[in-house]
Design an enzyme around this catalytic site. Structure first.
Site, PDB file in Angstrom:
ATOM      1  CB  SER A 142       6.952  -2.012  -7.105  1.00 63.53           C
ATOM      2  OG  SER A 142       5.899  -1.982  -8.041  1.00 63.53           O
ATOM      3  CE1 TYR A 193       2.286   2.532  -6.215  1.00 61.29           C
ATOM      4  CE2 TYR A 193       3.938   0.802  -6.329  1.00 61.29           C
ATOM      5  CZ  TYR A 193       3.085   1.682  -6.960  1.00 61.29           C
ATOM      6  OH  TYR A 193       3.033   1.712  -8.315  1.00 61.29           O
ATOM      7  CE1 TYR A 221       9.589   6.823  -9.015  1.00 55.98           C
ATOM      8  CE2 TYR A 221      11.285   6.846 -10.720  1.00 55.98           C
ATOM      9  CZ  TYR A 221      10.066   6.400 -10.246  1.00 55.98           C
ATOM     10  OH  TYR A 221       9.337   5.527 -11.001  1.00 55.98           O
ATOM     11  CG  HIS A 258       7.103   5.747 -14.811  1.00 52.10           C
ATOM     12  ND1 HIS A 258       5.784   5.424 -15.046  1.00 52.10           N
ATOM     13  CD2 HIS A 258       7.349   5.386 -13.529  1.00 52.10           C
ATOM     14  CE1 HIS A 258       5.262   4.896 -13.942  1.00 52.10           C
ATOM     15  NE2 HIS A 258       6.187   4.861 -13.001  1.00 52.10           N
ATOM     16  N   GLY A 259       6.381   4.337 -17.691  1.00 52.29           N
ATOM     17  CA  GLY A 259       5.183   4.250 -18.537  1.00 52.29           C
ATOM     18  C   GLY A 259       4.354   5.519 -18.342  1.00 52.29           C
ATOM     19  CG  ASP A 260       1.438   6.720 -21.307  1.00 52.07           C
ATOM     20  OD1 ASP A 260       1.065   5.667 -20.742  1.00 52.07           O
ATOM     21  OD2 ASP A 260       1.099   7.040 -22.451  1.00 52.07           O
ATOM     22  CG  ASP A 261       1.390   3.630 -15.659  1.00 46.03           C
ATOM     23  OD1 ASP A 261       2.477   3.991 -16.158  1.00 46.03           O
ATOM     24  OD2 ASP A 261       1.315   2.865 -14.680  1.00 46.03           O
ATOM     25  CG  ASP A 287     -18.299  -6.166  23.137  1.00 45.87           C
ATOM     26  OD1 ASP A 287     -18.120  -7.346  22.786  1.00 45.87           O
ATOM     27  OD2 ASP A 287     -17.369  -5.390  23.445  1.00 45.87           O
TER      28      ASP A 287
HETATM   29  C1  SPV Z   1     -13.166  -4.613  20.698  1.00 47.11           C
HETATM   30  O1  SPV Z   1     -12.902  -3.892  19.719  1.00 47.11           O
HETATM   31  O2  SPV Z   1     -14.153  -5.353  20.730  1.00 47.11           O
HETATM   32  C2  SPV Z   1     -12.285  -4.639  21.861  1.00 47.11           C
HETATM   33  C3  SPV Z   1     -11.465  -3.463  22.178  1.00 47.11           C
HETATM   34  O3  SPV Z   1     -12.284  -5.613  22.553  1.00 47.11           O
HETATM   35  S1  SPV Z   1     -12.324  -2.552  23.355  1.00 47.11           S
HETATM   36  O4  SPV Z   1     -13.639  -2.205  22.821  1.00 47.11           O
HETATM   37  O5  SPV Z   1     -11.534  -1.360  23.645  1.00 47.11           O
HETATM   38  O6  SPV Z   1     -12.463  -3.360  24.559  1.00 47.11           O
HETATM   39 MG    MG Z   2     -13.846  -6.951  22.185  1.00 50.37          MG
END
Ligand code: SPV
Ligand code: MG
Length: 436
Positions: free
Chosen positions: A13, A47, A79, A93-96, A208
């Site tokens: 990877s 991963y 795999y 493979h390595g043994d890790d 908010d």
């Molecule tokens: C927030 O995560 O502040 C969002 C999404 O605006 S919601 O709370 O659903 O409005």
């Molecule tokens: Mg918001």
């Protein structure tokens, strides 16, 4: 069968090839004709971390290494499919992987090899400090603004669905960065982080209502960026005045944020999940389009996404209004649309996606399934959604747990009874890397 006709399989990877890799390749090649299964970008991203070098480049490098017969894609961490198809005589493979995260993958390899009589050859894993430093420097690259910013768009090009979890601090950023699970031979981790206005405000003990000023929001983003590498989508509420928005969007782009989502409300913003229970005003279509166009014009790179959030369903303005606005916002310069709903039933979200996709098959669609949380990621993907944001679950789980612990200590007049509710100190210590 003679020694020389034996076939050998290894999985790779890495995008940094060092002496540890070449020496195990040489050992494997001595056992027979060596095929490398190269993990695809999507698997590497789920991963380990986002690959700094992409699949085609990694294949070219491996093909040029002496002893490598051919390189084939390995599309899962398991795999099993490649082993059943190629039936190599041995897997190297390595043994890790004897312990830890990859243990179940190793056990499955042993089972599949048994089916046709192949065997597993393991070499001691190289603990070279220089190799570790090399990997760390790749990791650091990913946190640089130019690299981080571009990653969301790269992820959207790479996979049909991107999953995002809320982060509002360094520690929640680390949880978003590091949480990984293994299920049915596949690994899952979140692709990006959502810097939610609700959670950023809540973590500071504030409502908010767009009360945190942008400098405070930038500081939260910076705190998260300081300890993580994953891309960030910021919830910028209404975006504020257009005259201020054009400055703020540029600052966020410069910081390395990948996307901003602004909602089509105006005046004192309230959280959408209140719906029409509180007074909320939707911006006019024209004003919001002007704000979007001004924001788009202020951007300097092609990687930063300006996503418009349609609040028509939240405010009971109907499906037609939601669709009209969404198409107008795309025309005005939005590079993605977030459609929000506070109904438990996902029907209106599904209807919106279906009708939007009839006309527009390319613009990324974003959903925040806080209320309509029974829908699986696969179903959203089938319905044309590209980004799913788990917007507040870390906040909603973390704070009640703290409250319960605080109550338990008060009731018992000591901390013993709360101990089982707490993460062991050892785990906290390993969550935060020592070299930070
Ligand atoms: C927030 O995560 O502040 C969002 C999404 O605006 S919601 O709370 O659903 O409005
Ligand atoms: Mg918001």
């Amino acid at each position: 069968m003679t020694e020389t006709t034996k076939t050998v399989y290894m999985c790779f990877s890495s995008d940094v090839i060092h002496g540890g890799h070449t020496s195990i390749i040489q050992k494997a090649a001595e056992l027979g004709e060596l095929t490398i299964g190269m993990l695809t970008d999507e698997v590497v991203a789920s991963y380990r971390r986002f690959p700094v070098l992409q699949y085609a480049e990694r294949v070219k490098i491996l093909e040029s290494i002496k002893g490598v017969h051919k390189v084939v894609p390995q599309k899962t961490l398991s795999y099993a499919d490649n082993l059943r198809m190629l039936e190599p005589d041995c897997v190297v493979h390595g043994d890790d992987w004897v312990t830890g995260f990859q243990k179940p993958i190793r056990e499955e390899v042993i089972e599949v090899l048994k089916e046709y009589g192949g065997n597993l050859v393991e070499y001691p894993y190289s603990q070279n400090e220089e190799y570790k430093k090399l990997e760390l420097s790749q990791q650091e690259q990913l946190s640089m603004p130019d690299v981080r910013r571009a990653r969301l768009k790269q992820l959207l090009d790479m996979k049909s669905l991107v999953t995002v979890i809320e982060a509002h601090s360094g520690i929640t950023g680390l949880i978003a960065e590091k949480t990984i699970v293994l299920q049915d031979g596949k690994t899952y981790q979140f692709d990006a982080m959502w810097c939610s206005s609700l959670c950023d405000s809540t973590s500071k003990g504030k409502p908010d209502i767009e009360l945190l000023d942008m400098s405070t929001r930038f500081r939260t983003v910076d705190e998260i960026m300081d300890v993580t590498t994953k891309p960030i989508i910021i919830d910028a509420d209404t975006g504020g005045l257009t005259e201020h928005f054009v400055y703020n969007i540029r600052t966020l782009e410069r910081m390395g944020v990948s996307a901003i989502i602004i909602e089509d409300k105006t005046g004192l913003k309230k959280n959408s999940l209140f719906g029409t229970e509180v007074e909320q005003t939707q911006d006019s279509l024209e004003n919001f389009c002007t704000k979007l166009s001004a924001g788009k014009a202020a951007l300097k790179t092609k990687y930063f996404l300006l996503i418009a959030r349609v609040e028509s369903l939240i405010l009971d303005k109907g499906m037609d209004d939601a669709l009209t606005r969404a198409f107008a916002y795309v025309n005005a310069g939005a590079s993605g649309i977030m459609i929000h709903s506070r109904k438990k039933d996902p029907a209106e979200i599904f209807e919106f996606c279906e009708k939007f996709r009839v006309k527009d098959q390319v613009t990324p669609l974003v959903v925040v399934p806080t209320s309509f949380n029974t829908v699986t990621e696969d179903e959203f993907a089938r319905r044309g959604v590209n980004i799913i944001i788990y917007a507040n679950q870390l906040t909603r789980s973390g704070f009640p747990a703290m409250q319960k612990v605080a109550e338990t200590i008060l009731l018992n007049h000591r901390a013993k009874e709360a101990d089982d509710m707490c993460m062991p100190i050892q785990q906290i210590l390993t969550l935060i890397p020592a070299d930070y």
